[in-house]
Design a protein around this motif. Structure first.
Motif, PDB file in Angstrom:
ATOM      1  N   TYR A   1      13.403 -68.761 -24.561  1.00  0.00           N
ATOM      2  CA  TYR A   1      12.905 -69.729 -23.588  1.00  0.00           C
ATOM      3  C   TYR A   1      13.378 -69.428 -22.171  1.00  0.00           C
ATOM      4  N   LEU A   2      14.493 -68.716 -22.040  1.00  0.00           N
ATOM      5  CA  LEU A   2      14.863 -68.226 -20.706  1.00  0.00           C
ATOM      6  C   LEU A   2      13.807 -67.249 -20.204  1.00  0.00           C
ATOM      7  N   GLY A   3      13.285 -66.408 -21.100  1.00  0.00           N
ATOM      8  CA  GLY A   3      12.218 -65.489 -20.726  1.00  0.00           C
ATOM      9  C   GLY A   3      10.941 -66.217 -20.344  1.00  0.00           C
ATOM     10  N   LEU A   4      10.597 -67.276 -21.069  1.00  0.00           N
ATOM     11  CA  LEU A   4       9.385 -68.035 -20.745  1.00  0.00           C
ATOM     12  C   LEU A   4       9.521 -68.752 -19.404  1.00  0.00           C
ATOM     13  N   VAL A   5      10.720 -69.267 -19.116  1.00  0.00           N
ATOM     14  CA  VAL A   5      10.939 -69.919 -17.818  1.00  0.00           C
ATOM     15  C   VAL A   5      10.889 -68.884 -16.699  1.00  0.00           C
ATOM     16  N   GLY A   6      11.465 -67.690 -16.934  1.00  0.00           N
ATOM     17  CA  GLY A   6      11.368 -66.618 -15.955  1.00  0.00           C
ATOM     18  C   GLY A   6       9.930 -66.218 -15.708  1.00  0.00           C
ATOM     19  N   ASN A   7       9.117 -66.226 -16.764  1.00  0.00           N
ATOM     20  CA  ASN A   7       7.688 -65.922 -16.618  1.00  0.00           C
ATOM     21  C   ASN A   7       6.996 -66.967 -15.747  1.00  0.00           C
TER      22      ASN A   7
ATOM     23  N   THR B   1       4.159 -52.121 -32.282  1.00  0.00           N
ATOM     24  CA  THR B   1       2.748 -52.011 -31.897  1.00  0.00           C
ATOM     25  C   THR B   1       1.992 -53.321 -32.064  1.00  0.00           C
ATOM     26  N   ASP B   2       2.497 -54.204 -32.932  1.00  0.00           N
ATOM     27  CA  ASP B   2       1.762 -55.438 -33.210  1.00  0.00           C
ATOM     28  C   ASP B   2       2.515 -56.692 -32.768  1.00  0.00           C
ATOM     29  N   GLU B   3       3.630 -56.523 -32.014  1.00  0.00           N
ATOM     30  CA  GLU B   3       4.374 -57.669 -31.505  1.00  0.00           C
ATOM     31  C   GLU B   3       5.120 -57.256 -30.237  1.00  0.00           C
ATOM     32  N   ILE B   4       6.045 -58.118 -29.785  1.00  0.00           N
ATOM     33  CA  ILE B   4       6.779 -57.855 -28.547  1.00  0.00           C
ATOM     34  C   ILE B   4       7.500 -56.512 -28.607  1.00  0.00           C
ATOM     35  N   SER B   5       7.364 -55.721 -27.531  1.00  0.00           N
ATOM     36  CA  SER B   5       8.044 -54.431 -27.453  1.00  0.00           C
ATOM     37  C   SER B   5       9.370 -54.603 -26.726  1.00  0.00           C
ATOM     38  N   ASN B   6      10.477 -54.399 -27.453  1.00  0.00           N
ATOM     39  CA  ASN B   6      11.804 -54.579 -26.857  1.00  0.00           C
ATOM     40  C   ASN B   6      12.103 -53.518 -25.811  1.00  0.00           C
ATOM     41  N   LEU B   7      11.785 -52.271 -26.118  1.00  0.00           N
ATOM     42  CA  LEU B   7      12.115 -51.180 -25.198  1.00  0.00           C
ATOM     43  C   LEU B   7      11.371 -51.317 -23.878  1.00  0.00           C
ATOM     44  N   ALA B   8      10.110 -51.722 -23.935  1.00  0.00           N
ATOM     45  CA  ALA B   8       9.346 -51.924 -22.696  1.00  0.00           C
ATOM     46  C   ALA B   8       9.983 -53.013 -21.843  1.00  0.00           C
ATOM     47  N   GLY B   9      10.464 -54.072 -22.489  1.00  0.00           N
ATOM     48  CA  GLY B   9      11.122 -55.144 -21.746  1.00  0.00           C
ATOM     49  C   GLY B   9      12.410 -54.681 -21.097  1.00  0.00           C
TER      50      GLY B   9
ATOM     51  N   PHE C   1       8.148 -52.317 -12.856  1.00  0.00           N
ATOM     52  CA  PHE C   1       8.544 -53.615 -13.404  1.00  0.00           C
ATOM     53  C   PHE C   1       7.334 -54.331 -13.996  1.00  0.00           C
ATOM     54  N   LEU C   2       6.230 -54.382 -13.262  1.00  0.00           N
ATOM     55  CA  LEU C   2       5.047 -55.114 -13.720  1.00  0.00           C
ATOM     56  C   LEU C   2       4.370 -54.424 -14.899  1.00  0.00           C
ATOM     57  N   ILE C   3       4.254 -53.090 -14.840  1.00  0.00           N
ATOM     58  CA  ILE C   3       3.573 -52.369 -15.919  1.00  0.00           C
ATOM     59  C   ILE C   3       4.319 -52.546 -17.236  1.00  0.00           C
ATOM     60  N   PHE C   4       5.628 -52.334 -17.221  1.00  0.00           N
ATOM     61  CA  PHE C   4       6.382 -52.458 -18.462  1.00  0.00           C
ATOM     62  C   PHE C   4       6.566 -53.920 -18.876  1.00  0.00           C
ATOM     63  N   TYR C   5       6.518 -54.820 -17.918  1.00  0.00           N
ATOM     64  CA  TYR C   5       6.533 -56.241 -18.277  1.00  0.00           C
ATOM     65  C   TYR C   5       5.258 -56.597 -19.034  1.00  0.00           C
ATOM     66  N   LEU C   6       4.122 -56.057 -18.572  1.00  0.00           N
ATOM     67  CA  LEU C   6       2.853 -56.265 -19.272  1.00  0.00           C
ATOM     68  C   LEU C   6       2.912 -55.680 -20.678  1.00  0.00           C
ATOM     69  N   LEU C   7       3.475 -54.471 -20.816  1.00  0.00           N
ATOM     70  CA  LEU C   7       3.585 -53.848 -22.127  1.00  0.00           C
ATOM     71  C   LEU C   7       4.574 -54.595 -23.025  1.00  0.00           C
ATOM     72  N   HIS C   8       5.507 -55.293 -22.415  1.00  0.00           N
ATOM     73  CA  HIS C   8       6.517 -56.045 -23.179  1.00  0.00           C
ATOM     74  C   HIS C   8       5.938 -57.313 -23.785  1.00  0.00           C
TER      75      HIS C   8
ATOM     76  N   SER D   1      -3.071 -52.496 -31.398  1.00  0.00           N
ATOM     77  CA  SER D   1      -1.728 -52.758 -30.891  1.00  0.00           C
ATOM     78  C   SER D   1      -1.744 -53.513 -29.571  1.00  0.00           C
ATOM     79  N   ILE D   2      -0.681 -54.287 -29.360  1.00  0.00           N
ATOM     80  CA  ILE D   2      -0.517 -55.036 -28.112  1.00  0.00           C
ATOM     81  C   ILE D   2      -0.443 -54.090 -26.933  1.00  0.00           C
ATOM     82  N   THR D   3       0.215 -52.951 -27.109  1.00  0.00           N
ATOM     83  CA  THR D   3       0.353 -51.978 -26.024  1.00  0.00           C
ATOM     84  C   THR D   3      -1.002 -51.427 -25.603  1.00  0.00           C
ATOM     85  N   SER D   4      -1.821 -51.037 -26.569  1.00  0.00           N
ATOM     86  CA  SER D   4      -3.151 -50.496 -26.258  1.00  0.00           C
ATOM     87  C   SER D   4      -4.024 -51.551 -25.588  1.00  0.00           C
TER      88      SER D   4
END
Length: 649
Positions: free
Chosen positions: A129-135, A202-210, A246-253, A535-538
């Motif tokens: 929820y800290l991430g959602l508030v940051g979003n 590939t089918d959920e949140i990507s930790n490394l991208a974040g 920041f924005l590109i990898f945030y989108l991939l995250h 996949s979410i990334t694609s």
């Protein structure tokens, strides 16, 4: 919220847009609609009578009064404080509601079933929820840095004047996102799942991208603090470009569904950024420069006669021979009404970039300079006529925006008798700086005096007790050799730029929706129906590709359509400089009183002026701005209306 959201989701979850369609309908389309309507409003405002705007603006004067002066946030007005408190309340409510609902469903039995302790489960929930508030904070971050914004003027703001809101939001967002990342690192370490830091699902949140996005954000954030930003501007400038990573990898995250919340601000910024890129490709014709003994320069650019802008606007200038990447903001000192074929800026030699520029101009063999310009950007209109008297207090080169106002008043004085009285209080370090007052008269105009204005100049020289010799106070004019490749400055979207901006926003976003709808329905949907996963990334990269393609196509088409008209107007520009070297005009001398060896008693000056409405405008160092703000907020003069002009972030 869940009730109406689920109802909307049920009615909008189609095979063309799937779940992200609902989020775009709720979060993206309303803001873009406001932006388009704002474009139409600003177009009508540009062509309407300013008297109605003056009456409307006067009703909001009480909300513009400063309430905080010496705090860490600088000068804060009533409306700024109200909006800041509302935003903080929104973030706090958003976080507390999600967290309390989540904690209510966390039990010891459920945690043990997952092989975790209760505090670990709560830590994971807190991080989420800290991430959602940051979003949520990120959703507001890009509005202040959209220079040609149709939303900011609706609340009386400009991109330059609201830069500090971007700074405040940036600090808030990075604190939240950093806490979000730390919570997950501690959670993974405590549950022996630290390897999840390297997962790219590939089918959920990507930790490394974040994590890559957060590292780019931290590198960017580290150079934004005032001491680093002002002393090492180049380091700040170059690291700030990490916002792209920041924005590109945030989108991939997080994926496109979550990005829908921040998409309006990012989308409008992308449109504005690409239009700025197209304008910056043009080499602007530099006509002349006036070199002052205080190592200050007035650059005079050629511009198309139909290109109008408001006083106190600013431009961003790039000189490739000094730095091909650096763009620096400067206040426009000219008036588009008084000087239809010229745009002027005042640049004082201070930092490394301005020192190199000055050294180029003073070379004996100097002939020309390649310059690119973005802008002008500024207020949609200036309503100084609502005041009986204007008191303009400036420090050093802070006099530049007031020169633009005075030049605009010279033009208006020919057709109107309602021009307010003007008291100009410039504060200079040395008598050599007094030559800046000569810039009140434009270099190319049929105006030879200030007799049409009720102008009084009280100039203060703080470091000298007597004037220096006149020989060293001469102004030198440099005229540049014509460059056939350079063009007069013209609006990138033509004279009806607001209407064209609305067309670009609408056409590009509709094209994006059509493309993503077709691909989703006829490519992604069949894959998912057959039991496969996309996949979410694609999916995120596909959306990013379509977004950029549609913005580039729509913006380029609009610019090319207006380029023909700008080229025709450029051929009609003929500028004749009048000879104005260093001899001040008689009306300027008569209006000026110079005080040596001290600073002005601003309280005495401001409170000693009679009138129902006194506009107290200040431009210069932060200490000077705070001093004037303190007087206006003290309650001693209820007729004082404060306005600060600051271009030092």
């Amino acid at each position: 919220m869940n009730i109406w959201y689920l109802k909307i989701w049920t009615n909008t979850n189609s095979t063309y847009f799937e779940t992200q369609g609902t989020n775009m309908l709720i979060y993206t389309l309303p803001i873009l609609l406001i932006s388009v309507l704002g474009c139409f409003y600003l177009h009508m405002l540009k062509n309407s009578d300013s008297s109605k705007t003056v009456k409307l603006r006067s009703r909001w004067e009480v909300w513009r009064r400063p309430v905080l002066v010496n705090g860490p946030l600088g000068i804060v007005s009533v409306v700024e404080l109200a909006f800041s408190l509302m935003l903080l309340a929104l973030l706090a409510w958003y976080f507390s509601m999600y967290l309390s609902n989540s904690f209510a469903h966390i039990t010891a039995e459920d945690s043990e079933a997952q092989g975790e302790k209760v505090w670990q489960t709560k830590l994971e929930s807190t991080g989420l929820y800290l991430g959602l508030v940051g979003n949520l904070g990120l959703a507001f971050l890009f509005f202040p840095v959209t220079r040609a914004s149709s939303i900011l003027p609706l609340v009386g703001l400009t991109s330059e004047g609201s830069m500090r809101y971007h700074i405040w939001l940036g600090h808030t967002v990075m604190i939240l996102l950093t806490a979000h990342g730390l919570c997950y690192v501690v959670y993974w370490a405590s549950t022996s799942h630290i390897s999840k830091m390297l997962e790219w699902a590939t089918d959920e949140i990507s930790n490394l991208a974040g994590e890559i996005s957060l590292l780019a954000g931290l590198a960017l954030w580290a150079t934004t603090f005032p001491r680093i930003r002002r002393n090492m501007f180049e380091l700040f400038f170059y690291t700030h470009q990490l916002y792209v990573l920041f924005l590109i990898f945030y989108l991939l995250h997080v994926g496109i569904s979550i990005i829908a919340l921040i998409l309006p601000g990012v989308y409008l910024f992308m449109v504005d950024r690409y239009l700025r890129f197209l304008q910056s490709r043009r080499n602007v014709r530099l006509v002349s420069a006036r070199l002052l003994p205080s190592e200050t320069v007035e650059l005079n650019f050629s511009k198309c006669p139909g290109f109008s802008y408001a006083p106190m606007s600013n431009v961003f200038i790039n000189v490739p021979s000094i730095s091909s990447l650096q763009w620096h903001p400067f206040t426009v000192s000219s008036s588009s009404n008084l000087e239809p074929e010229l745009l002027s800026v005042i640049i004082k030699k201070e930092g490394k970039w301005t020192q190199k520029l000055y050294q180029e101009l003073v070379k004996p063999s100097f002939e020309n300079l390649n310059v690119s310009v973005e802008g002008p950007y500024g207020p949609a209109s200036v309503d100084y006529q609502r005041h009986d008297t204007l008191v303009m207090v400036s420090g050093g080169s802070g006099i530049a925006p007031f020169i633009s106002i005075i030049r605009d008043m010279i033009h208006r004085s020919k057709a109107s008798s309602t021009i307010p009285n003007v008291v100009l209080v410039p504060i200079f370090k040395t008598s050599a700086d007094l030559t800046m007052l000569d810039l009140l008269l434009p270099v190319s105009s049929n105006v030879s005096d200030l007799s049409g204005l009720r102008l009084k100049i009280e100039a203060y020289v703080t470091r000298e007790k007597a004037p220096s010799s006149g020989d060293q106070n001469r102004i030198r004019t440099v005229r540049f050799k014509p460059n056939p490749a350079a063009m007069p400055l013209a609006p990138v979207l033509g004279p009806n730029s607001w209407l064209w901006l609305a067309a670009v926003i609408v056409s590009s976003f509709v094209a994006y929706l059509l493309l993503i709808g077709i691909v989703t329905r006829f490519y992604i949907y069949p894959i998912e129906q057959s039991g496969g996963t996309y996949s979410i990334t694609s999916r995120a990269l596909l959306h990013l590709l379509f977004l950029c393609t549609c913005i580039v196509a729509a913006s380029s088409a609009a610019v090319m359509w207006n380029k023909k008209r700008s080229s025709m107007e450029a051929k009609q520009v003929h500028i004749t400089d009048r000879e104005l070297e260093s001899v001040p005009e008689e009306s300027l001398v008569q209006a000026t009183t110079v005080h040596f060896g001290g600073r002005p008693d601003l309280e005495k000056i401001l409170l000693g002026i009679n009138g129902s409405s006194i506009g107290a405008m200040v431009s210069g160092p932060s200490g000077l701005r705070r001093g004037v703000a303190a007087i206006c907020s003290s309650g001693l003069g209820n007729n004082l209306h404060f306005e600060a002009i600051s271009f030092s972030w």
